[in-house]
Each structure stands twice: as structure tokens, then as C-alpha cells.
Design a protein around this motif. Structure first.
Motif, mmCIF file in Angstrom:
data_model
loop_
_atom_site.group_PDB
_atom_site.id
_atom_site.type_symbol
_atom_site.label_atom_id
_atom_site.label_comp_id
_atom_site.label_asym_id
_atom_site.label_seq_id
_atom_site.Cartn_x
_atom_site.Cartn_y
_atom_site.Cartn_z
ATOM 1 N N TRP A 55 -10.479 6.228 13.238
ATOM 2 C CA TRP A 55 -9.311 5.904 14.033
ATOM 3 C C TRP A 55 -9.513 4.588 14.759
ATOM 4 C CZ3 TRP A 55 -12.721 9.806 15.203
ATOM 5 C CH2 TRP A 55 -13.395 9.745 16.415
ATOM 6 N N GLY A 56 -8.428 4.049 15.257
ATOM 7 C CA GLY A 56 -8.503 2.786 15.971
ATOM 8 C C GLY A 56 -7.141 2.370 16.492
ATOM 9 N N PRO A 57 -7.109 1.289 17.277
ATOM 10 C CA PRO A 57 -5.860 0.808 17.859
ATOM 11 C C PRO A 57 -5.188 -0.211 16.951
ATOM 12 C CG PRO A 57 -7.681 -0.415 18.764
ATOM 13 C CD PRO A 57 -8.278 0.572 17.800
ATOM 14 N N PRO A 58 -3.988 -0.658 17.311
ATOM 15 C CA PRO A 58 -3.355 -1.749 16.567
ATOM 16 C C PRO A 58 -4.024 -3.082 16.869
ATOM 17 C CG PRO A 58 -1.983 -1.076 18.417
ATOM 18 C CD PRO A 58 -3.130 -0.130 18.368
ATOM 19 N N VAL A 59 -3.612 -4.101 16.128
ATOM 20 C CA VAL A 59 -4.150 -5.444 16.329
ATOM 21 C C VAL A 59 -3.582 -6.030 17.631
ATOM 22 C CG1 VAL A 59 -4.214 -7.789 15.403
ATOM 23 C CG2 VAL A 59 -4.405 -5.834 13.858
ATOM 24 N N ASP A 60 -4.436 -6.623 18.434
ATOM 25 C CA ASP A 60 -3.969 -7.273 19.660
ATOM 26 C C ASP A 60 -2.953 -8.359 19.327
ATOM 27 O OD1 ASP A 60 -5.654 -5.704 21.130
ATOM 28 O OD2 ASP A 60 -7.256 -7.202 21.265
ATOM 29 N N GLY A 61 -1.846 -8.371 20.077
ATOM 30 C CA GLY A 61 -0.853 -9.418 19.895
ATOM 31 C C GLY A 61 0.226 -9.071 18.900
ATOM 32 N N GLY A 62 0.013 -8.003 18.108
ATOM 33 C CA GLY A 62 1.035 -7.599 17.159
ATOM 34 C C GLY A 62 2.180 -6.893 17.855
ATOM 35 N N ALA A 63 3.357 -6.969 17.274
ATOM 36 C CA ALA A 63 4.533 -6.327 17.860
ATOM 37 C C ALA A 63 4.447 -4.815 17.656
ATOM 38 C CB ALA A 63 5.805 -6.875 17.230
ATOM 39 N N LEU A 64 4.445 -4.074 18.763
ATOM 40 C CA LEU A 64 4.376 -2.617 18.708
ATOM 41 C C LEU A 64 5.757 -2.023 18.409
ATOM 42 C CD1 LEU A 64 2.078 -2.073 21.807
ATOM 43 C CD2 LEU A 64 1.469 -1.567 19.441
ATOM 44 N N LEU B 73 -2.739 11.730 29.786
ATOM 45 C CA LEU B 73 -3.574 12.920 29.823
ATOM 46 C C LEU B 73 -4.312 13.127 28.501
ATOM 47 C CD1 LEU B 73 -1.155 15.388 31.643
ATOM 48 C CD2 LEU B 73 -3.082 14.125 32.627
ATOM 49 N N ASN B 74 -4.201 12.144 27.611
ATOM 50 C CA ASN B 74 -4.843 12.175 26.299
ATOM 51 C C ASN B 74 -4.233 13.227 25.372
ATOM 52 O OD1 ASN B 74 -6.728 10.712 24.751
ATOM 53 N ND2 ASN B 74 -8.169 12.422 24.804
ATOM 54 N N ASN B 75 -2.983 13.617 25.629
ATOM 55 C CA ASN B 75 -2.261 14.490 24.702
ATOM 56 C C ASN B 75 -1.757 13.671 23.528
ATOM 57 O OD1 ASN B 75 -2.475 16.905 26.273
ATOM 58 N ND2 ASN B 75 -0.858 16.132 27.616
ATOM 59 N N GLU B 76 -1.949 14.175 22.333
ATOM 60 C CA GLU B 76 -1.615 13.438 21.117
ATOM 61 C C GLU B 76 -0.206 13.758 20.640
ATOM 62 O OE1 GLU B 76 -3.552 12.721 16.703
ATOM 63 O OE2 GLU B 76 -3.508 14.739 17.518
ATOM 64 N N THR B 77 0.524 12.728 20.237
ATOM 65 C CA THR B 77 1.778 12.876 19.514
ATOM 66 C C THR B 77 1.603 12.243 18.143
ATOM 67 O OG1 THR B 77 3.139 12.803 21.511
ATOM 68 C CG2 THR B 77 4.226 12.276 19.434
ATOM 69 N N ILE B 78 1.940 12.950 17.105
ATOM 70 C CA ILE B 78 1.880 12.411 15.745
ATOM 71 C C ILE B 78 3.267 11.902 15.397
ATOM 72 C CG2 ILE B 78 1.500 12.958 13.314
ATOM 73 C CD1 ILE B 78 -0.532 15.054 14.241
ATOM 74 N N MET C 251 0.014 7.863 12.056
ATOM 75 C CA MET C 251 0.156 7.027 13.242
ATOM 76 C C MET C 251 0.370 7.961 14.417
ATOM 77 S SD MET C 251 2.799 4.010 14.345
ATOM 78 C CE MET C 251 3.023 3.736 16.120
ATOM 79 N N THR C 252 -0.393 7.747 15.488
ATOM 80 C CA THR C 252 -0.376 8.659 16.625
ATOM 81 C C THR C 252 -0.178 7.889 17.924
ATOM 82 O OG1 THR C 252 -2.772 8.488 16.906
ATOM 83 C CG2 THR C 252 -1.970 10.212 15.434
ATOM 84 N N GLY C 253 0.045 8.638 18.983
ATOM 85 C CA GLY C 253 0.116 8.071 20.320
ATOM 86 C C GLY C 253 -0.506 9.043 21.303
ATOM 87 N N TYR C 254 -1.155 8.518 22.335
ATOM 88 C CA TYR C 254 -1.792 9.348 23.346
ATOM 89 C C TYR C 254 -1.240 8.980 24.715
ATOM 90 C CZ TYR C 254 -5.160 10.756 19.817
ATOM 91 O OH TYR C 254 -5.738 11.268 18.683
ATOM 92 N N ASP C 255 -0.855 10.029 25.493
ATOM 93 C CA ASP C 255 -0.353 9.762 26.834
ATOM 94 C C ASP C 255 -1.509 9.666 27.827
ATOM 95 O OD1 ASP C 255 -1.182 12.360 27.439
ATOM 96 O OD2 ASP C 255 0.826 13.194 27.420
ATOM 97 N N LYS D 53 -0.433 5.315 24.140
ATOM 98 C CA LYS D 53 -1.400 4.383 23.569
ATOM 99 C C LYS D 53 -1.411 4.602 22.060
ATOM 100 C CE LYS D 53 -6.283 3.023 23.756
ATOM 101 N NZ LYS D 53 -7.605 3.329 24.368
ATOM 102 N N ALA D 54 -0.868 3.626 21.321
ATOM 103 C CA ALA D 54 -0.711 3.787 19.873
ATOM 104 C C ALA D 54 -2.060 3.736 19.165
ATOM 105 C CB ALA D 54 0.207 2.703 19.320
ATOM 106 N N GLY D 55 -2.155 4.463 18.066
ATOM 107 C CA GLY D 55 -3.370 4.459 17.275
ATOM 108 C C GLY D 55 -3.088 4.944 15.865
#
Length: 541
Positions: free
Chosen positions: A81-90, A125-130, A119-123, A164-166
Motif C-alpha cells: 500500500w501507499g499514498p498518491p504522488v505528491d502534487g497530483g490532483a486528488l 480515526l484510521n477507519n477505512e473506506t474502500i 483505492m481506499t481512504g482513511y479518516d 487520507k487517500a491510498g
């Protein structure tokens, strides 16, 4: 090129495969350019971890496009897993997200293997949304050494900028493959209040690859005979509600979509066609799976994620072409009775049925003791012990105290019951002979009451793993052996004193490794008592 360091973690096995679904137009996000696995865009500093199951290849002959690809050799389960590229449009607020990736299978997959891209996102509280992920296809029927485009189905959750996108690439092991050119993108514009982009409500469905449409859903009421309940559930044609720790329901169905209409917020653990997804804090109409092959039969299992997650719903929903059918139910059912050690989310009481491929239920609650008035949770009226709670629909905290469970009308009957009690009685009664004697008598009576409700069941009484008091341990053993000496060959005492269960720093609760060790021992002990196995009722391994 510097050697990439990947995040590797144990991953749950997937019964089947990668996912595919039809999609309409897709507008890719440029923030995921590193998932083309090219030297100039990999951003290896954003990856961390260890392991050998995943490597990069830098050979254009092996890549789908360009000169790089990701190799998963199948030697072990893994997650990257990992984050998006810095500077890219989210993604923008309200986006529905889909995508695709390219897969090349290098060798015939082992049975029950798979790979999933999300593709996931974390709030906060570290709860995951797919936001999107794969849906199952049969890997064993795909051509070898050929690039296959696999679409990613939207989960119908609109993107929240506060997350937090990932990304996550999960492999169950046993699959040797290359992955390349992972693309996530916008399927629909920002969700607005009203119109066909409004939030999902009754009678609407989030189209896989488009905006929320007005396609009608087929309502399946809770009392439909094709919905099978495991554990303590009550309800009728209008609603169904669960009690105790992680009960679940199962149904098979045709069609491309399955959803549930929830009547209260809950965390869910949902398994569709062998692939599990967690849903945190969901309520109302929740699409559990979409973009599924219409011509295939699918299975869904819906469970609470934690011991205190109460599932209350008034309908399951399928698309207008779908129909419910009877799920496959194991002939054996193991019920576990206990406290927090038994209620632990993915502890031994969840692992054993999964490993043995049987149904499993838990009548368990953190802090509960055997004897009324003892234990470590607060209720009004005063604390109820498992000596009475087992025979009720649910815990007092679930508003079911003093409402008896109707064993004769129960949707399930366990043929094996495993009891692990006494940990929350021990400290309060040790050294006080009258209290220890009362505990022993209560345990003896409890075993008899359970046998009275389940006369054909095998009852296994465990020596608790975290009782540090010899007099309390002796009382548990004497209670079990009193039932055995009375001539009941279906009651068994299991001495766990030599199991070497790893206990956590609190001195009470087993670690994850400890839970796994308990499960391994119980599987070997209980297997001879399955209906499909020869029984040896007087011999405990």
C-alpha cells in the motif's frame, strides 16, 4: 534505479480471484501515475516494509506498457500500500471512483488464490473506506502469459476529501503474476443533494461506472426463507436484529448487486464470493457489492465487525434481475460460550469455524463472569452472569435481558458447544471457600442447563487460559467432571495448562499468536466430533 522497499503484510486468503466489472467512461486521476511502475514515477520513498513476495521488474518485455511492472511471485500472502504522488490532483468531493489494472498470470494459480486492487481512504480515526476494488472471476480459467484488463467496481461510496487517500494491492499467496498500469479515476461528478446524483436511498442503485440511477431494486424481507441466520437473531417480516458477538447471515443470489437497508449505524464484515470487505459506521441503504457478473450465482455473508456491533435491518436488496436462493450451510455448527477472550473479533472462536469450514456462533461478552453479580461491566439491573445470560436473547446492554431465547424455535442448533468461563470470577472469589464452592455449583448447574437445552450436543469445558488461582481452576475441573461422572458421555473437560498460550501484557488476554495457538489446538480436538468424522467421545487429544 534504487531498489524499491515495499510494504508487505499478512493478507487474508481470497476464495477465488480478481474482480472484473463493466464500466462506462472513466477520467483518470494523475495522482496515481506511480502505479505504472516506471522508474521516473515510482516514488519509492513512499513505500516501506520488507518481504520477498513482491519485486519490481524493469524489463520492457515483461511490462504491459513502458519498462516496469510489479511482480507478485505467490510465495506468501502479501499486501502493498501507499499514498498518491505528491502534487497530483486528488479526487474531488463526491466523486464515485472506479478504474482498472492489467494482470498477467505466469503460472496456473493454486486453488483458492486471488489478488485484489483497491483505492481506499482513511479518516482521522484510521477507519477505512474502500472506494473501488476488484470483483471475483475464476483465475484458473484465464489464459497464461497474456495481459488481461481487470476493471475495478465502484463501492458506491462518494469520495470524502477529509480522508487520507491510498491504494492497496492484496494477494492471498499462491498466484505468480505481473501487475501493471493501475488506473483509478472519476466515474461521476460531485454528488449534489437531489437529482440522479443524490445519495443512495430506497429504490435507487449506484450504477457501476455511472451516476446514481433510478433503477429499481428487488426487496428481500428479513424472513425470506433463503436468508439463513447463524447466532442469536430475532425478527419478523419487517425487521431483524442481532445479539451477542458477531452473529451473521448468509444468502446466495443472482444478479449484479446486493445491498442492505440498515436501521442503525454499524460496522460490518461482508464476504461476497469469498472476498471480504469491511464497512465502518454505515447506515441506511448500503451497497455491499455491485458490478457482479449477472449470469453467475453469488454468495454473501454479513457479520458484525466487533462484538458490540448490532445489525438491525429491514431488507436486503438485489437488482431487478436478481433472485435469492438458498445458501450452502455446513452440516456442523460450533457455539462458543465465554467472555472477552471468546468475544475477541478474530480470535479463536472465529478462527476455528473458518478453519474447519463449519458454522460458528458466539454467546460471549467482555467482562462477563459465570456467576450473577460478578464480572466487569455495568448494567441496570445488576450484573448478570453467563449462568443466566446464555439462556436470554442477548445481553442487558442489547436490551434483551430477561427475554428468554427459544431454543426449540432457534434457526440453528449447535452440535458442539465450547465453554470458556471463570476468568472474570477468579479474582473476586479466590481464597474464599464459600464463594469458590458457589462458583463450582453454579458451573455444574450451568452445564446441566445447557445439556437440557441441547441434549445431543457435545459439550467441551475448557480450563481457562488466564485464571491464576488454583482453587478456581480446580472448581472448573470438578464441575465438568461431575457432569462426566454422572454418566454424560457427551461432556468433556479439556486441560489447557500445557498449551503455552501467549498472553498479552495485561496478563489476561491472549495475543493474536495466542489466539491462533488456541484455535490450532481446538481444531485438532474438535474435528473427530464433526458429523462427517468418526466420533471418539471418550478420547481427548
Amino acid at each position: 534505479m534504487r531498489k524499491p522497499v515495499l510494504t508487505i503484510a499478512a493478507a487474508a486468503a481470497f476464495a477465488g480471484a480478481v474482480l472484473a466489472s463493466a464500466q462506462t467512461s472513466l477520467t483518470p486521476y494523475d495522482c496515481w501515475s506511480h502505479l505504472r511502475f516506471e522508474e521516473e514515477s515510482t516514488h519509492i520513498d513512499s513505500w516501506s516494509g520488507n518481504g520477498t513476495a513482491i519485486t519490481f521488474v524493469t524489463d520492457a518485455a515483461q511490462a504491459h506498457g513502458g519498462t516496469g511492472a510489479l511482480r507478485i511471485d505467490g510465495s506468501a500472502p502479501a499486501s502493498v500500500w501507499g499514498p498518491p504522488v505528491d502534487g497530483g490532483a486528488l479526487p474531488e468531493a463526491g466523486d464515485l471512483i472506479g478504474g482498472y489494472f492489467w494482470l498477467k498470470i505466469l503460472a496456473m494459480p493454486a486453488t483458492g488464490t486471488g489478488v485484489d486492487v483497491r483505492m481506499t481512504g482513511y479518516d482521522h480515526l484510521n477507519n477505512e473506506t474502500i472506494y473501488c476494488q476488484s470483483t471475483p472471476i475464476d483465475l484458473t480459467k484465464q489464459p497464461l502469459n497474456t495481459w488481461i484488463k481487470v476493471n475495478l467496481a465502484s463501492s458506491s461510496k462518494s469520495y470524502a476529501p477529509s480522508d487520507k487517500a491510498g491504494f492497496n494491492i492484496v494477494s492471498s499467496g499462491g498466484l505468480d503474476c505481473l501487475i501493471d498500469d493501475i488506473t483509478f479515476g472519476r466515474l461521476a461528478g460531485p454528488v449534489s443533494p437531489g437529482g440522479d446524483t443524490a445519495a443512495v436511498g430506497p429504490g435507487t442503485v449506484s450504477a457501476s461506472g455511472g451516476k446514481i440511477s433510478s433503477a429499481r431494486l428487488k426487496k428481500i424481507p428479513p424472513n425470506n426463507p433463503n436468508i439463513k441466520y447463524v447466532g442469536r437473531w430475532t425478527g419478523d417480516s419487517k425487521r431483524s436484529v442481532s445479539a451477542y458477538a458477531r452473529p451473521y447471515l448468509k444468502m446466495n443470489f443472482s444478479g449484479s448487486l446486493v445491498a442492505i437497508n440498515l436501521l442503525r449505524p454499524v460496522n460490518l464484515d461482508v464476504t461476497i464470493d469469498g472476498v471480504s470487505t469491511r464497512h465502518h459506521g454505515v447506515n441506511g441503504l448500503v451497497v455491499l457489492g455491485s458490478g457482479l457478473p449477472r449470469t453467475s450465482m453469488h454468495s454473501v455473508r454479513i457479520a458484525g465487525l466487533s462484538y458490540d456491533d448490532v445489525i438491525e435491518f429491514d431488507a436486503l436488496h438485489l437488482d431487478e434481475t436478481g433472485s435469492p436462493t438458498m445458501p450452502i450451510m455446513a452440516s456442523d455448527h460450533i457455539e462458543f460460550v465465554g467472555d472477552s477472550i471468546t468475544a475477541d473479533g478474530n480470535g479463536y472462536a472465529w478462527r476455528v469455524p473458518e478453519a474447519m469450514k463449519v458454522e460458528g456462533s458466539r454467546i460471549a461478552w467482555p467482562g462477563i463472569a459465570l456467576v450473577n453479580g460478578f464480572g466487569y461491566y455495568t448494567t441496570t439491573p445488576p450484573i448478570v452472569g453467563m449462568q443466566d445470560a446464555y439462556f436470554d436473547k442477548g445481553m442487558p446492554l442489547q436490551n434483551s435481558r430477561s427475554v428468554p431465547w427459544n431454543f426449540s424455535a432457534s434457526p440453528y442448533t449447535p452440535n458442539i458447544v465450547v465453554i470458556n468461563l471463570g476468568t472474570n470470577d477468579g479474582a473476586a472469589i479466590t481464597g474464599k471457600k464459600p464463594l469458590v464452592n458457589n462458583f463450582q455449583a453454579a458451573y455444574t448447574t450451568f452445564i446441566k442447563r445447557v445439556k437440557g437445552k441441547l441434549p445431543a450436543s457435545e459439550i467441551f469445558v475448557l480450563r481457562a487460559f488466564s485464571i491464576h488461582y488454583a482453587d478456581v481452576n480446580d472448581a472448573v475441573e470438578k464441575a465438568a467432571k461431575a457432569a462426566i461422572s454422572s454418566g454424560d458421555a457427551r461432556v468433556h473437560y479439556i486441560d489447557t495448562s500445557d498449551w503455552n498460550v501467549e498472553i498479552g501484557p495485561d496478563g489476561i488476554h491472549p495475543t493474536s499468536a495466542g489466539q491462533a495457538a488456541i484455535a490450532d489446538r481446538l481444531v485438532s480436538i474438535l474435528r473427530p466430533y464433526l458429523k462427517s468424522s468418526p466420533k471418539h467421545p471418550h478420547s481427548i487429544p
